[in-house]
Write a protein that holds these residues in place. Structure first.
Motif, PDB file in Angstrom:
ATOM      1  N   SER A   1      -4.392  -7.083   9.781  1.00 60.19           N
ATOM      2  CA  SER A   1      -3.633  -7.643   8.651  1.00 60.19           C
ATOM      3  C   SER A   1      -2.186  -7.944   9.047  1.00 60.19           C
ATOM      4  CB  SER A   1      -3.667  -6.681   7.457  1.00 60.19           C
ATOM      5  OG  SER A   1      -3.068  -5.442   7.789  1.00 60.19           O
ATOM      6  N   GLN A   2      -1.831  -7.658  10.314  1.00 60.06           N
ATOM      7  CA  GLN A   2      -0.464  -7.884  10.784  1.00 60.06           C
ATOM      8  C   GLN A   2       0.546  -7.202   9.865  1.00 60.06           C
ATOM      9  OE1 GLN A   2       0.706 -10.065  13.719  1.00 60.06           O
ATOM     10  NE2 GLN A   2      -1.248  -9.083  14.197  1.00 60.06           N
ATOM     11  N   LYS A   3       0.218  -5.944   9.496  1.00 57.63           N
ATOM     12  CA  LYS A   3       1.129  -5.194   8.621  1.00 57.63           C
ATOM     13  C   LYS A   3       1.317  -3.776   9.138  1.00 57.63           C
ATOM     14  CE  LYS A   3       1.409  -7.620   4.501  1.00 57.63           C
ATOM     15  NZ  LYS A   3       0.209  -8.421   4.147  1.00 57.63           N
ATOM     16  N   TRP A   4       2.433  -3.205   8.743  1.00 57.81           N
ATOM     17  CA  TRP A   4       2.638  -1.770   8.956  1.00 57.81           C
ATOM     18  C   TRP A   4       1.923  -1.038   7.834  1.00 57.81           C
ATOM     19  CZ3 TRP A   4       4.846  -0.561  13.439  1.00 57.81           C
ATOM     20  CH2 TRP A   4       5.726  -1.475  14.031  1.00 57.81           C
ATOM     21  N   ILE A   5       1.232   0.044   8.184  1.00 51.17           N
ATOM     22  CA  ILE A   5       0.561   0.855   7.166  1.00 51.17           C
ATOM     23  C   ILE A   5       1.216   2.227   7.154  1.00 51.17           C
ATOM     24  CG2 ILE A   5      -1.643   1.837   6.379  1.00 51.17           C
ATOM     25  CD1 ILE A   5      -1.597  -1.256   6.391  1.00 51.17           C
ATOM     26  N   LEU A   6       1.634   2.655   5.961  1.00 47.83           N
ATOM     27  CA  LEU A   6       2.283   3.961   5.825  1.00 47.83           C
ATOM     28  C   LEU A   6       1.355   4.894   5.052  1.00 47.83           C
ATOM     29  CD1 LEU A   6       5.975   4.610   4.840  1.00 47.83           C
ATOM     30  CD2 LEU A   6       4.162   5.746   3.541  1.00 47.83           C
ATOM     31  N   VAL A   7       1.220   6.097   5.532  1.00 43.94           N
ATOM     32  CA  VAL A   7       0.432   7.110   4.825  1.00 43.94           C
ATOM     33  C   VAL A   7       1.361   8.262   4.488  1.00 43.94           C
ATOM     34  CG1 VAL A   7      -0.369   8.185   7.004  1.00 43.94           C
ATOM     35  CG2 VAL A   7      -1.680   8.546   4.903  1.00 43.94           C
ATOM     36  N   LEU A   8       1.262   8.773   3.263  1.00 47.73           N
ATOM     37  CA  LEU A   8       2.041   9.956   2.892  1.00 47.73           C
ATOM     38  C   LEU A   8       1.183  10.905   2.081  1.00 47.73           C
ATOM     39  CD1 LEU A   8       2.911   9.672  -0.356  1.00 47.73           C
ATOM     40  CD2 LEU A   8       4.574   8.090   0.582  1.00 47.73           C
ATOM     41  N   ALA A   9       1.633  12.146   1.996  1.00 43.45           N
ATOM     42  CA  ALA A   9       0.894  13.154   1.244  1.00 43.45           C
ATOM     43  C   ALA A   9       1.406  13.180  -0.189  1.00 43.45           C
ATOM     44  CB  ALA A   9       1.080  14.523   1.889  1.00 43.45           C
ATOM     45  N   ALA A  10       0.479  13.155  -1.143  1.00 41.00           N
ATOM     46  CA  ALA A  10       0.828  13.202  -2.560  1.00 41.00           C
ATOM     47  C   ALA A  10       0.006  14.333  -3.178  1.00 41.00           C
ATOM     48  CB  ALA A  10       0.536  11.869  -3.242  1.00 41.00           C
ATOM     49  N   TYR A  11       0.526  15.520  -3.069  1.00 39.96           N
ATOM     50  CA  TYR A  11      -0.100  16.763  -3.483  1.00 39.96           C
ATOM     51  C   TYR A  11      -1.500  16.955  -2.882  1.00 39.96           C
ATOM     52  CZ  TYR A  11      -1.131  21.044  -5.771  1.00 39.96           C
ATOM     53  OH  TYR A  11      -1.457  22.343  -5.963  1.00 39.96           O
ATOM     54  N   ASP A  12      -2.567  16.593  -3.618  1.00 42.05           N
ATOM     55  CA  ASP A  12      -3.919  16.906  -3.132  1.00 42.05           C
ATOM     56  C   ASP A  12      -4.639  15.689  -2.570  1.00 42.05           C
ATOM     57  OD1 ASP A  12      -4.084  15.552  -5.481  1.00 42.05           O
ATOM     58  OD2 ASP A  12      -5.364  17.007  -6.504  1.00 42.05           O
ATOM     59  N   LYS A  13      -3.879  14.667  -2.189  1.00 44.06           N
ATOM     60  CA  LYS A  13      -4.469  13.462  -1.600  1.00 44.06           C
ATOM     61  C   LYS A  13      -3.430  12.771  -0.720  1.00 44.06           C
ATOM     62  CE  LYS A  13      -4.539  11.194  -6.079  1.00 44.06           C
ATOM     63  NZ  LYS A  13      -3.667  12.058  -6.833  1.00 44.06           N
ATOM     64  N   VAL A  14      -3.823  11.615  -0.141  1.00 44.73           N
ATOM     65  CA  VAL A  14      -2.821  10.798   0.531  1.00 44.73           C
ATOM     66  C   VAL A  14      -2.745   9.450  -0.167  1.00 44.73           C
ATOM     67  CG1 VAL A  14      -3.109  11.905   2.786  1.00 44.73           C
ATOM     68  CG2 VAL A  14      -4.435   9.838   2.264  1.00 44.73           C
ATOM     69  N   LYS A  15      -1.605   8.774   0.011  1.00 40.60           N
ATOM     70  CA  LYS A  15      -1.420   7.426  -0.514  1.00 40.60           C
ATOM     71  C   LYS A  15      -1.089   6.504   0.645  1.00 40.60           C
ATOM     72  CE  LYS A  15       0.208   8.480  -5.196  1.00 40.60           C
ATOM     73  NZ  LYS A  15      -0.791   7.673  -5.920  1.00 40.60           N
ATOM     74  N   LEU A  16      -1.648   5.300   0.604  1.00 33.74           N
ATOM     75  CA  LEU A  16      -1.391   4.310   1.644  1.00 33.74           C
ATOM     76  C   LEU A  16      -0.560   3.168   1.074  1.00 33.74           C
ATOM     77  CD1 LEU A  16      -4.922   3.951   3.354  1.00 33.74           C
ATOM     78  CD2 LEU A  16      -3.139   5.651   3.753  1.00 33.74           C
ATOM     79  N   TYR A  17       0.331   2.653   1.906  1.00 32.37           N
ATOM     80  CA  TYR A  17       1.197   1.521   1.546  1.00 32.37           C
ATOM     81  C   TYR A  17       1.201   0.536   2.712  1.00 32.37           C
ATOM     82  CZ  TYR A  17       3.087   4.845  -1.885  1.00 32.37           C
ATOM     83  OH  TYR A  17       3.240   5.756  -2.906  1.00 32.37           O
ATOM     84  N   ALA A  18       1.530  -0.735   2.434  1.00 34.59           N
ATOM     85  CA  ALA A  18       1.615  -1.739   3.499  1.00 34.59           C
ATOM     86  C   ALA A  18       2.963  -2.449   3.435  1.00 34.59           C
ATOM     87  CB  ALA A  18       0.493  -2.756   3.364  1.00 34.59           C
ATOM     88  N   SER A  19       3.433  -2.896   4.590  1.00 29.29           N
ATOM     89  CA  SER A  19       4.706  -3.616   4.637  1.00 29.29           C
ATOM     90  C   SER A  19       4.733  -4.571   5.828  1.00 29.29           C
ATOM     91  CB  SER A  19       5.856  -2.616   4.775  1.00 29.29           C
ATOM     92  OG  SER A  19       7.080  -3.300   5.007  1.00 29.29           O
ATOM     93  N   PRO A  20       5.380  -5.746   5.651  1.00 25.89           N
ATOM     94  CA  PRO A  20       5.550  -6.639   6.801  1.00 25.89           C
ATOM     95  C   PRO A  20       6.760  -6.240   7.653  1.00 25.89           C
ATOM     96  CG  PRO A  20       6.431  -7.684   4.825  1.00 25.89           C
ATOM     97  CD  PRO A  20       5.864  -6.346   4.393  1.00 25.89           C
ATOM     98  N   ASN A  21       7.678  -5.425   7.078  1.00 26.43           N
ATOM     99  CA  ASN A  21       8.978  -5.242   7.740  1.00 26.43           C
ATOM    100  C   ASN A  21       9.511  -3.812   7.748  1.00 26.43           C
ATOM    101  OD1 ASN A  21       9.565  -4.892   5.087  1.00 26.43           O
ATOM    102  ND2 ASN A  21      10.861  -6.711   4.881  1.00 26.43           N
ATOM    103  N   LEU A  22       8.702  -2.862   7.319  1.00 30.78           N
ATOM    104  CA  LEU A  22       9.084  -1.434   7.285  1.00 30.78           C
ATOM    105  C   LEU A  22      10.094  -1.111   6.176  1.00 30.78           C
ATOM    106  CD1 LEU A  22       9.371  -0.997  11.165  1.00 30.78           C
ATOM    107  CD2 LEU A  22       7.724   0.245   9.735  1.00 30.78           C
ATOM    108  N   ILE A  23      10.428  -2.147   5.364  1.00 29.65           N
ATOM    109  CA  ILE A  23      11.428  -1.945   4.306  1.00 29.65           C
ATOM    110  C   ILE A  23      10.787  -2.088   2.921  1.00 29.65           C
ATOM    111  CG2 ILE A  23      13.578  -2.836   3.291  1.00 29.65           C
ATOM    112  CD1 ILE A  23      14.220  -3.884   6.201  1.00 29.65           C
TER     113      ILE A  23
END
Ligand code: FRU
Length: 490
Positions: A163-185
């Motif tokens: 997808s030519q994107k950065w994928i960010l994963v973070l912990a949200a209590y009892d699960k993880v959440k994923l986010y995408a970005s073209p520029n890290l911002i």
């Protein structure tokens, strides 16, 4: 001298002084492995978090560098990752001098006190000089806590080629959440991943693609650290293997597996930007457990990292498994070696040679077909009668690590309360054992990483005897290499 204090690891990373927890922001760049870590420079217990910094050419010999990130008006600097932004997607640098971009959690103490629930937010900082000096982005946070999730932290980023994107994963209590970005911002929410009904706290996630050993098949691994009820109590690192389509992570199985069965490998995460022609997945963990991390009996500093490890994905008949093996660079620690001819142990056999029983590596093959003992193992001991016993139990198909008698100083109930164990499969004729012992830790790798086990210990005096033992029968050893190991601080 320096690094000669009681219990001080001789070939593991430790801060020269004060408190350390999770490894953070690891990347490889221009021939150097960078390691940041949760650091409190004013005390040997946890406090306002900074990112400490060290670098190494081989992940073994480290050079301490100045603190990279300090707390600021948005909060303390909690865990996260860093990436080398080679194409300068963020615009913070140039293509010729790409920025390193760190993603971390700002933890706001005033917000926590006022119970606002949105006191953890995700921020970024960049470095244009390989990681020494960092500039925090002016418009932090880049991911606010709009849902007011009390535990919302530890962002780690990976590049997704498709997808030519950065994928960010973070912990949200009892699960993880994923986010995408073209520029890290600018980040867009993608999806959640969790286990139905799981109410444990998740921390320090890491999501990355990994090839199945010996094939071109690509899977995705999601590592998550779990804050309670680990197999041997307290905290431990786990993983899922599955697929990622640019939006959702789908695990192949419902429950996670344990990355390490011992009590002391937490917040294990991987290095970013390992060159393609290397191709390894390399990581490191914090060699402690929140059950007792704050009260282990070291005086000048607290906590060490594990040895650097390589993760390998193997496909079994049932599913996929991640193997952990010591990174090959650990071989550079080997000083003198002794190879032993095949031999048999009945009762007890003390291992002798030019190695220190509190600083060695042993690689050993047990011939199970020729072994009659129902259980056998390795014992570390000192003159005070304190010991640590590793037992391989064939009848129960279990590995036991017993540190309950490893010190008369019972500094923590949880630390000494029970024998640790792990399921042990002995389907092959040979059991391959690789064991690293440092002043206050052991790391055991069985059958090339099929099972690995990390435990720490704090004997009143150093262990000075290593012996093998066999119960009710003999132990047949076909191959043994004993290594004395170099220290890394001199
Ligand atoms: C894990 C952890 C992280 C947090 C950090 C704070 O050990 O609790 O979730 O960011 O430590 O030091």
């Amino acid at each position: 001298g320096l690094y000669q204090e009681k219990h001080r690891p001789q070939f593991h990373f430790t801060p020269e002084a004060k408190w350390m927890n999770d490894p953070n922001g690891m990347y490889y760049y221009k021939g150097k492995y960078h390691l940041f870590y949760q650091f409190y420079p004013d005390s040997t217990v946890w406090g306002p978090m900074h990112w400490g910094h060290a670098e190494s050419k081989d992940m073994i010999n480290w050079e301490h560098l100045p603190i990279a990130l300090y707390p600021d008006s948005l909060g303390l600097i909690f865990s996260g990752g860093a990436v080398v932004d080679l194409n300068n997607t963020s615009g913070f640098g140039t293509k010729e001098n790409p920025p390193i971009v760190a993603t971390f959690t700002h933890h706001n103490m005033a917000g926590e006190k006022a119970k606002t629930n949105d006191f953890q937010t995700q921020s970024i900082a960049y470095s244009l000089d390989e990681g020494t000096e960092w500039t925090k982005y002016e418009q932090n946070p880049v991911i606010p806590n709009t849902e007011k999730i009390k535990d919302f932290r530890d962002p780690k980023v990976v590049w997704h080629e498709k997808s030519q994107k950065w994928i960010l994963v973070l912990a949200a209590y009892d699960k993880v959440k994923l986010y995408a970005s073209p520029n890290l911002i600018d980040w867009n929410f993608l999806s959640d991943f969790g286990i139905e009904g799981d109410t444990r706290l998740w921390e320090c996630p890491d999501l990355f693609p990994i090839k199945v050993e010996g094939s071109d098949e690509e899977k995705w691994a999601l590592i998550v650290s779990i804050q309670k009820d680990a197999p041997n109590g307290g905290t431990a690192t786990s993983y899922f293997i599955g697929d990622f389509d640019g939006k959702e992570f789908k695990s192949d199985v419902k429950d996670q597996k344990w990355l390490d069965w011992g009590a002391d490998n937490y917040a294990f995460v991987t290095w970013n930007n390992i060159p393609e022609n290397d191709g390894r997945i390399l990581g490191i963990g914090w060699m402690s457990n929140w059950q007792y991390a704050l009260i282990v009996p070291t005086e000048k500093w607290r906590s060490a990292m594990t040895l650097p490890r390589e993760l390998q994905l193997v496909k079994t008949e049932l599913d996929y498994s991640l193997l952990s093996i010591p990174a090959q660079e650990t071989q550079s620690l080997r000083k003198d070696s002794v190879s032993l001819d095949p031999f048999k142990v009945e009762g007890k056999h003390v291992l002798e040679g030019s190695f220190s029983p509190s600083q060695f590596e042993i690689v050993m093959n047990i011939d199970l077909k020729e072994t009659t003992a129902q259980s056998f193992g390795i014992e570390l001991k000192n003159g005070l009668g304190e010991n640590l016993v590793i037992t391989f139990d064939r009848a129960e198909e279990k590995l036991y690590v017993d540190r309950t008698n490893s010190s008369t100083n019972k500094f923590s109930e949880a630390f000494f309360s029970k024998k640790h164990s792990a399921p042990l499969s002995l389907k092959d004729d040979i059991l391959k054992i690789q064991l690293f012992v440092d002043a206050s830790s052991l790391e055991l790798f069985l059958n090339d990483g099929e099972l690995n086990f990390t435990d720490i210990f704090f004997p009143t005096e150093k262990f000075d005897t290593v012996s093998l033992f066999a119960n009710d029968g003999n132990l047949n050893i076909s191959d043994t290499n004993m290594y004395s190991l170099n220290g890394i601080w001199n």
